[in-house]
Write a protein that holds these residues in place. Sequence first.
Motif, PDB file in Angstrom:
ATOM      1  N   ILE A 116       8.390  -3.770  19.453  1.00  0.00           N
ATOM      2  CA  ILE A 116       8.395  -3.629  18.071  1.00  0.00           C
ATOM      3  C   ILE A 116       6.971  -3.080  17.321  1.00  0.00           C
ATOM      4  N   ILE A 117       5.953  -3.584  17.898  1.00  0.00           N
ATOM      5  CA  ILE A 117       4.653  -3.237  17.217  1.00  0.00           C
ATOM      6  C   ILE A 117       4.370  -1.616  17.743  1.00  0.00           C
ATOM      7  N   LYS A 118       4.674  -1.303  18.798  1.00  0.00           N
ATOM      8  CA  LYS A 118       4.432  -0.206  19.184  1.00  0.00           C
ATOM      9  C   LYS A 118       5.290   1.051  18.567  1.00  0.00           C
ATOM     10  N   VAL A 119       6.336   0.485  18.316  1.00  0.00           N
ATOM     11  CA  VAL A 119       7.282   1.480  17.393  1.00  0.00           C
ATOM     12  C   VAL A 119       6.898   1.478  15.894  1.00  0.00           C
ATOM     13  N   ILE A 120       6.492   0.530  15.296  1.00  0.00           N
ATOM     14  CA  ILE A 120       5.907   0.456  14.163  1.00  0.00           C
ATOM     15  C   ILE A 120       4.684   1.270  14.028  1.00  0.00           C
ATOM     16  N   LYS A 121       3.710   1.240  15.026  1.00  0.00           N
ATOM     17  CA  LYS A 121       2.558   1.900  14.949  1.00  0.00           C
ATOM     18  C   LYS A 121       2.836   3.368  15.030  1.00  0.00           C
ATOM     19  N   ASN A 122       3.924   3.709  15.679  1.00  0.00           N
ATOM     20  CA  ASN A 122       4.274   5.144  15.830  1.00  0.00           C
ATOM     21  C   ASN A 122       5.250   5.626  14.746  1.00  0.00           C
ATOM     22  N   LEU A 123       5.588   5.035  13.725  1.00  0.00           N
ATOM     23  CA  LEU A 123       6.783   5.175  12.766  1.00  0.00           C
ATOM     24  C   LEU A 123       6.281   6.300  11.958  1.00  0.00           C
ATOM     25  N   LYS A 128       0.859  -1.161   0.022  1.00  0.00           N
ATOM     26  CA  LYS A 128      -0.119   0.043  -0.015  1.00  0.00           C
ATOM     27  C   LYS A 128       0.906   1.230  -0.132  1.00  0.00           C
ATOM     28  N   GLU A 129       0.144   2.577  -0.598  1.00  0.00           N
ATOM     29  CA  GLU A 129       0.854   3.333  -0.318  1.00  0.00           C
ATOM     30  C   GLU A 129       1.098   3.734   1.250  1.00  0.00           C
ATOM     31  N   GLY A 130       2.243   4.155   1.724  1.00  0.00           N
ATOM     32  CA  GLY A 130       2.463   4.506   3.128  1.00  0.00           C
ATOM     33  C   GLY A 130       2.813   3.285   3.746  1.00  0.00           C
ATOM     34  N   ALA A 131       3.013   2.059   3.144  1.00  0.00           N
ATOM     35  CA  ALA A 131       3.224   0.988   3.910  1.00  0.00           C
ATOM     36  C   ALA A 131       4.590   1.089   4.711  1.00  0.00           C
ATOM     37  N   LYS A 132       4.626   0.293   5.626  1.00  0.00           N
ATOM     38  CA  LYS A 132       5.819   0.296   6.511  1.00  0.00           C
ATOM     39  C   LYS A 132       6.538  -1.192   6.380  1.00  0.00           C
ATOM     40  N   ILE A 133       7.766  -0.959   5.944  1.00  0.00           N
ATOM     41  CA  ILE A 133       8.515  -2.167   5.885  1.00  0.00           C
ATOM     42  C   ILE A 133       9.732  -2.244   6.966  1.00  0.00           C
ATOM     43  N   VAL A 134       9.638  -3.226   7.795  1.00  0.00           N
ATOM     44  CA  VAL A 134      10.415  -3.483   8.747  1.00  0.00           C
ATOM     45  C   VAL A 134      11.600  -4.661   8.456  1.00  0.00           C
TER      46      VAL A 134
END
Length: 214
Positions: free
Chosen positions: A191-198, A114-120
């Motif tokens: 990790i989940i918290k960091v991703i959500k606030n990225l 998706k546009e705005g996707a987060k790749i970790v």
Amino acid sequence: MHWVITGANRGIGLALTKILLSEGEVVTVGVRTSMPFEHENLKILKVDTSNPVSIEEFVSQIDTPIDVLINNAGVLIEERFPNVTEEGMLLSFKVNTMGPYMLIQECYKKDKLKEGAKIVNISSILGSITNTGGTTSMPYSISKAALNMVTKLLAHKLKNMYVVSIHPGWVKTDMGGQEAPLLPEESATGIIKVIKNLNKSGIFIDYKGDTIQW
């Protein structure tokens, strides 16, 4: 949100999957063997991240646009100088560096992100060149340093997404060993918290969100 996680049948990957499902998220996992449980919001697919053909087949079976991709699958081969083998080095690069890169590239080519996707990319402080003091595995540290370059390069390419490396901490898993101070659930929650606030791309951080030098 739709999360895709590799290496999800144990350790940090399993903890991430369980927490996300408990929060009502939709999760697709890529595993080499099998998952220890099933869930209505969980799709289980086979993938061998050391094999580009397997990666292509895996991505083609993802039928929902991806909000978050977590490259968690990894291998730790404990080879130290001067006894490092070509086999150990190549396998480490295939799984820890090439696997994540090829998976991201395939998802991009098949328009799954998706546009705005987060790749970790799950990296390690053992891959930090600045912080290097020693390592239990030359192949692991070198392949994780290369993974950090993957993160940096793709952050420049994928301007409408977020690409980051995350150090999960020293975690009590098959890979981390029993002396590790962190439980998988603690690392995964962070990790989940960091991703959500990225809100930044091209960075190297830990599971608490603190910056790590490359």
